[in-house]
Write an enzyme that holds these catalytic residues in place. Structure first.
Site, PDB file in Angstrom:
ATOM      1  CB  CYS A   1      -0.770  -0.210   1.168  1.00  0.00           C
ATOM      2  SG  CYS A   1       0.221  -0.037   2.738  1.00  0.00           S
TER       3      CYS A   1
ATOM      4  CB  CYS B   1       0.928   4.982   7.467  1.00  0.00           C
ATOM      5  SG  CYS B   1      -0.368   5.111   6.435  1.00  0.00           S
TER       6      CYS B   1
ATOM      7  CG  HIS C   1      -0.675  -4.167  15.760  1.00  0.00           C
ATOM      8  ND1 HIS C   1      -0.629  -3.104  15.197  1.00  0.00           N
ATOM      9  CD2 HIS C   1      -0.589  -5.201  14.518  1.00  0.00           C
ATOM     10  CE1 HIS C   1      -0.137  -3.237  13.832  1.00  0.00           C
ATOM     11  NE2 HIS C   1      -0.002  -4.537  13.407  1.00  0.00           N
TER      12      HIS C   1
ATOM     13  CD  GLU D   1      -2.937   1.279  13.397  1.00  0.00           C
ATOM     14  OE1 GLU D   1      -2.593   0.336  12.275  1.00  0.00           O
ATOM     15  OE2 GLU D   1      -3.973   1.670  13.186  1.00  0.00           O
TER      16      GLU D   1
ATOM     17  CB  CYS E   1      -6.415   2.294   5.834  1.00  0.00           C
ATOM     18  SG  CYS E   1      -5.390   0.887   5.380  1.00  0.00           S
TER      19      CYS E   1
ATOM     20  CB  SER F   1       1.252  -9.151   8.364  1.00  0.00           C
ATOM     21  OG  SER F   1       0.424  -8.278   7.509  1.00  0.00           O
TER      22      SER F   1
ATOM     23  CG  ASN G   1      -2.535  -5.843   5.983  1.00  0.00           C
ATOM     24  OD1 ASN G   1      -2.604  -6.149   4.807  1.00  0.00           O
ATOM     25  ND2 ASN G   1      -1.359  -5.394   6.458  1.00  0.00           N
TER      26      ASN G   1
ATOM     27  CB  SER H   1       3.371  -5.418   5.166  1.00  0.00           C
ATOM     28  OG  SER H   1       2.718  -6.311   5.684  1.00  0.00           O
TER      29      SER H   1
HETATM   30  S1  SF4 Z   1      -2.343  -0.543   5.713  1.00  0.00           S
HETATM   31 FE1  SF4 Z   1      -1.223   0.712   7.051  1.00  0.00          FE
HETATM   32  S2  SF4 Z   1       0.524   1.465   5.936  1.00  0.00           S
HETATM   33 FE2  SF4 Z   1      -0.859   0.852   4.627  1.00  0.00          FE
HETATM   34  S3  SF4 Z   1      -2.128   2.587   4.079  1.00  0.00           S
HETATM   35 FE3  SF4 Z   1      -3.168   1.530   5.525  1.00  0.00          FE
HETATM   36  S4  SF4 Z   1      -2.710   2.501   7.549  1.00  0.00           S
HETATM   37 FE4  SF4 Z   1      -0.969   3.047   5.962  1.00  0.00          FE
END
Ligand code: SF4
Length: 529
Positions: A233, A317, A345, A347, A415, A443, A445, A487
């Protein structure tokens, strides 16, 4: 060495033909495949996809191998394995180690690639065997010193006397080359004690039987469905570029607090370029340069860096930074902020650190029920950016039911990249027999992509790379869906597709659920580098 019993043709259409130059090599492989069929020695049942296998003692050297290749070419075997012993060339190879050829190099320098090598090597490693992947060169004889020297120059890690001839007989069918090291320059075969290496090699060939059978069972033509978008991303691309630019612009070490993004390949690639990854600032010398990762940091970390006179570069980010800003705003306005996310995590730790006294982590509906705000009219919520939309939605519904006036962020915290990748994996899940998600175990996501695919009713697996693919997942899977977390490098997806092409012809299609054109600007510290 070949005889009437060693002619191909009894494998059964679509079965596995194994070419082993010498009879004792053939016997070791045959026993290994029989172990596999019985479900012993590694637990893989049913060799060669149920179509049977045949192990052929094809004879030593060029002449016999060429003749065997001709017979193999005419056979109706569906897959071909070349197995036997080899001489180790590269440092680190020991007698008994297995070598899976990525490329077979002929005495004339001709190269034939073996794309399934990482799949077979991974299966062997999971069976507890010591495995090396790399080019294997065929030389003209046991004492062909010039051939060995040429092989080394050509990048070979091991040599044999047959593979480059035999692989021609595969004639486009899936083929692998598996060799067991019998000798090395330090431990030659024809020296006292050298035979022990041969014994160790034969033992390894037998132990490799279940993995070989699993490879054969997974061979088949198939369709590959790629999810679009997938992989990097904008926030991850920005974070990687920040570290690369910091490295390019500095002669001193560049430290990175935590993994810059949650991917082992990205981290090891940057480590090779000189980045020093640390867990905490205490590991960074005073005055050094340190990059904060894409997941963001709590204000207390920034304060410590400032106190230590560290040069900081912030790779947080911008979409994570937005959630931090929301947390500060709600806390300043006197709200109890419920952060929907996963404990531990980075974040989440960073966001909670913005207002520790005014924020609480909510991971489940039960956590919502346990909230005790001082003023029920002053409850706000935020979310970790990489949550599953479904999972977060259930918790949010519970929160809004209990606190109907709860305030939320101005725009979604989950996001765009997370949302798009989840939509894309849903789009391929319906038509896939199995979904492979490229991404590291930490990871968030990427893990959510696995869950999203599973919720859509398909088997899904998280893999760091091709070597993690369990061949049994692919057996009978005529359509394989592939995606990658935000990622995970795009190259990993290409490598997976390439490896699948080593199991049979592959037709690649893509389902594009969304297109992305977002780019984030770089921080001033690296803009000029
Ligand atoms: S996955 Fe994480 S790093 Fe990628 S755009 Fe979304 S918030 Fe930003």
């Amino acid at each position: 060495m070949s005889g009437p019993d060693d002619r191909p043709g009894r494998t059964g259409p679509g079965g596995l033909a194994v070419c082993a130059p010498l009879r004792f090599e053939a016997r070791a492989v045959r026993r290994g495949l029989a172990d596999a069929a019985r479900g012993t020695g590694g637990g893989t049942r049913g060799a060669a996809g149920g179509a049977g296998f045949e192990v052929l003692a094809t004879g030593m050297g060029a002449r016999r191998s060429r003749a065997a290749a001709e017979r193999l070419r005419a056979s109706d075997a569906g897959a071909v394995a070349i197995a036997g012993t080899c001489g180790g060339l590269a440092p680190g190879l020991e007698p008994g180690d297995l070598v899976v050829a990525t490329v077979v190099i002929g005495p004339d320098g001709r190269r034939v690639s073996c794309p399934a090598a990482p799949l077979l090597a991974g299966q062997l490693r999971r069976a507890g065997l010591r495995v090396h992947e790399g080019p294997v060169a065929t030389v003209r004889g046991l004492h062909d010193a010039a051939g060995r020297s040429r092989a080394l120059d050509r990048g070979a890690i091991a040599v044999d006397m047959e593979s480059s001839y035999l692989i021609e007989g595969a004639a486009g069918r899936p083929a692998v080359v598996l060799r067991a090291v019998s000798d090395t320059p330090r431990r030659p075969l024809l020296r006292p004690g050298g035979m022990a290496g041969g014994v160790a090699a034969l033992r390894s060939l037998r132990l490799a039987g279940p993995a070989l059978a699993a490879w054969a069972a997974a061979t088949s033509p198939r369709e590959v469905l790629l999810a679009g978008p997938r992989s990097f991303c904008a926030g991850v691309e920005r974070a990687i570029e920040i570290v690369e630019r910091a490295l390019d612009g500095s002669t001193a070490p560049v430290y990175v607090r935590k993994q810059i993004v949650h991917n082992t390949h990205v981290v090891s690639g940057l480590e090779q370029r000189g980045a020093v990854f640390v867990d905490e600032l205490t590991e960074v010398p005073d005055g050094a340069t340190v990059v904060f990762s894409a997941h963001g940091v709590a204000p207390s970390v920034r304060a410590e860096a400032s106190r230590r006179s560290l040069d900081t570069i912030d790779a947080t980010c911008p979409l994570v930074a937005k959630v931090h800003a929301e947390a500060r705003r709600f806390a300043t306005d006197g709200y109890l902020v419920a952060l929907i996310g996963h404990a531990g995590h980075e974040e989440v730790d960073g966001t909670l650190g913005e207002a520790p006294g005014a924020m609480t982590l909510v991971q489940t509906v039960a956590d919502v029920a346990a909230l005790e705000p001082a003023d029920p009219a002053k409850v706000a919520y935020l979310m970790q950016t990489t949550l599953s939309a479904e999972e977060a939605g259930v918790i949010l519904d519970a929160l809004l039911e209990r606190f109907p006036g709860a305030r939320g962020p101005g725009s979604d915290d989950i996001c765009y990249a997370t949302t798009n990748r989840q939509q894309a994996v849903r789009a391929i899940a319906d038509d896939a027999d199995v979904v492979l998600v490229a991404g590291s175990a930490n990871s968030s996501n990427s893990k959510r992509l696995v869950e999203t695919a599973e919720r859509a009713g398909v088997r899904a697996y998280l893999i760091d790379d091709t070597g993690d693919i369990e061949l049994g997942w692919l057996t009978g899977a005529s359509t394989v869906g592939i995606t990658a977390g935000a990622s995970a490098p795009p190259a990993v997806v290409s490598q997976i597709v390439a490896a699948l092409s080593g199991l049979g012809s592959v037709q690649v299609g893509e389902r594009v659920a969304a297109t992305e054109s977002i780019r984030f600007g770089l921080p001033k510290e690296v803009r000029q580098s």
